[in-house]
Design a protein around this motif. Structure first.
Motif, PDB file in Angstrom:
ATOM      1  N   ILE A 144       0.920  -1.185   0.108  1.00 18.07           N
ATOM      2  CA  ILE A 144       0.026   0.036  -0.038  1.00 18.07           C
ATOM      3  C   ILE A 144       0.762   1.164  -0.044  1.00 18.07           C
ATOM      4  CG2 ILE A 144      -1.794   1.320   1.341  1.00 18.07           C
ATOM      5  CD1 ILE A 144      -2.784  -1.298   2.434  1.00 18.07           C
ATOM      6  N   MET A 187       1.644   4.379   1.406  1.00 11.03           N
ATOM      7  CA  MET A 187       1.194   4.842   2.782  1.00 11.03           C
ATOM      8  C   MET A 187       0.530   6.395   2.621  1.00 11.03           C
ATOM      9  SD  MET A 187       1.593   2.314   4.323  1.00 11.03           S
ATOM     10  CE  MET A 187       1.571   2.422   6.122  1.00 11.03           C
ATOM     11  N   LEU A 244      -3.154   6.681   2.907  1.00 16.44           N
ATOM     12  CA  LEU A 244      -3.785   6.163   4.223  1.00 16.44           C
ATOM     13  C   LEU A 244      -4.661   7.274   4.785  1.00 16.44           C
ATOM     14  CD1 LEU A 244      -1.772   3.412   5.917  1.00 16.44           C
ATOM     15  CD2 LEU A 244      -3.820   3.282   4.711  1.00 16.44           C
ATOM     16  N   LEU A 252      -8.901   3.233   2.693  1.00 14.09           N
ATOM     17  CA  LEU A 252      -8.536   2.197   2.097  1.00 14.09           C
ATOM     18  C   LEU A 252      -9.200   0.889   3.098  1.00 14.09           C
ATOM     19  CD1 LEU A 252      -4.975   2.801   1.059  1.00 14.09           C
ATOM     20  CD2 LEU A 252      -7.080   2.725  -0.249  1.00 14.09           C
ATOM     21  N   GLU A 271      -9.192  -3.381   3.579  1.00  8.33           N
ATOM     22  CA  GLU A 271      -8.172  -4.168   3.367  1.00  8.33           C
ATOM     23  C   GLU A 271      -8.567  -5.000   2.140  1.00  8.33           C
ATOM     24  OE1 GLU A 271      -7.748  -7.788   6.230  1.00  8.33           O
ATOM     25  OE2 GLU A 271      -6.256  -6.245   6.848  1.00  8.33           O
TER      26      GLU A 271
END
Ligand SMILES: [Zn+2]
Length: 319
Positions: free
Chosen positions: A30, A32, A35, A40, A42
């Motif tokens: 991912i 980062m 975030l 986002l 899983e």
């Protein structure tokens, strides 16, 4: 109202064969920096057990707000000089040379789908073609309009409502991987393409030697991550082709594959006189020889294809 700002995550069947039967390969890497701005969830990278297509499960369908966050001014990383030359000049020139060899008449209408900063458009303009761009990011569409003066549609390809059979050439460089439903995009390309014209499509080859090597390493280290759909980590790449699944997708959507090469790697770069390619960073010491070997074995990291409408077969959308 809040819903419109958030991505919707849906369990989806395989976009190519329609089956809902897959194996989980692991989690994607991912980015980062997203975030804090994206909600986002899983996700897993999965492989269709029937046709081998790779995709994200559940599949994110980004909100218009997400899209502008994902595809903005920091999307394209800082490029080294040789890479920049390769991406912006060498590649578009080489590819449009191939296009000219494949089209038996004087080319006029040219569309770059997912045009980004418009490298394909620039090269097509140089050849005197009548160019159009489209990009889901309003940032890129505006940049292209300002820098090149090209009419670039900001939004989904289908929303642009281009007339049927309008373009002699459609150029799609590293775009399908970003789209949750690539078959819908291929169908639209088929509709707007001149029956005598061609589309030049490039996608990542997920069966590349480097991916097989990294899958092996990750498994041996018991890591839960999959290297498939890399190097552009989630949220960018959502689906992944191999030569077989790419050919299948083309066949279903009524395209004939006129030329397909698996390329991208050190040998190819050298062929174009790029001497600066090399081992400038630690990971490259391991990866560079594998890229080079993969390319020699026909297992490089990119698939490049020239496709044309198969006049005997309409885009059925059915495998
Ligand atoms: Zn499938």
């Amino acid at each position: 109202m809040a819903d419109k700002k958030r991505a919707v995550f849906k369990r989806v069947p395989c976009d190519i064969c329609g089956k809902d039967d897959f194996e989980r390969l692991g989690r994607p890497k991912i980015s980062m920096k997203f975030l804090p701005v994206l909600n986002l969830k899983e996700v897993f990278i999965v492989r269709c057990k029937h046709c081998g297509f790779y995709y994200t499960q559940p599949m994110p369908f980004w909100s218009p707000e997400d899209i502008q966050n994902i595809y903005n001014s920091d999307y394209f990383p800082e490029m080294s000089e040789w890479w920049k030359r390769f991406k912006t000049k060498v590649n578009p020139q080489r590819r449009l040379d191939v296009v000219e060899q494949c089209v038996p008449f004087k080319i006029s209408g040219f569309l770059e789908v997912g045009c980004g900063l418009g490298y394909g458009l620039e090269e097509a303009m140089r050849r005197g073609w009548d160019v159009y761009g489209q990009d889901i990011s309003s940032f890129f569409a505006a940049e292209v309009k300002e820098k090149l003066g090209v009419d670039a549609f900001p939004g989904q390809l289908e929303e642009a409502n281009y007339p049927e059979r309008f373009f002699d050439v459609v150029y799609v460089d590293s775009v399908l991987e970003h789209v949750p439903q690539p078959m819908k995009m291929l169908k639209e390309i088929r509709r707007i393409l001149n029956p005598e014209g061609v589309a030049y499509i490039t996608v990542t080859n997920e069966d590349a030697l480097i991916n097989r090597f990294r899958s092996f390493v990750f498994k041996s280290l018991l890591r839960k991550r999959s290297p498939i759909l890399s190097p552009f980590s989630y949220p960018f790449h959502l689906i992944g082709f191999t030569e077989a699944t790419f050919r299948k997708a083309c066949e279903i959507m009524g395209f004939e594959v006129k030329r397909l090469v698996i390329c991208a790697g050190a040998n190819e770069w050298r062929k174009y006189g790029i001497k600066e390619v090399g081992i400038s960073r630690i990971p490259n010491i391991v990866y560079y020889p594998i890229y080079a070997l993969g390319e020699r074995m026909g297992e490089g990291i990119a698939i490049e294809a020239v496709v044309s409408p198969n006049l005997n077969q309409p885009a059925s959308g059915k495998p």
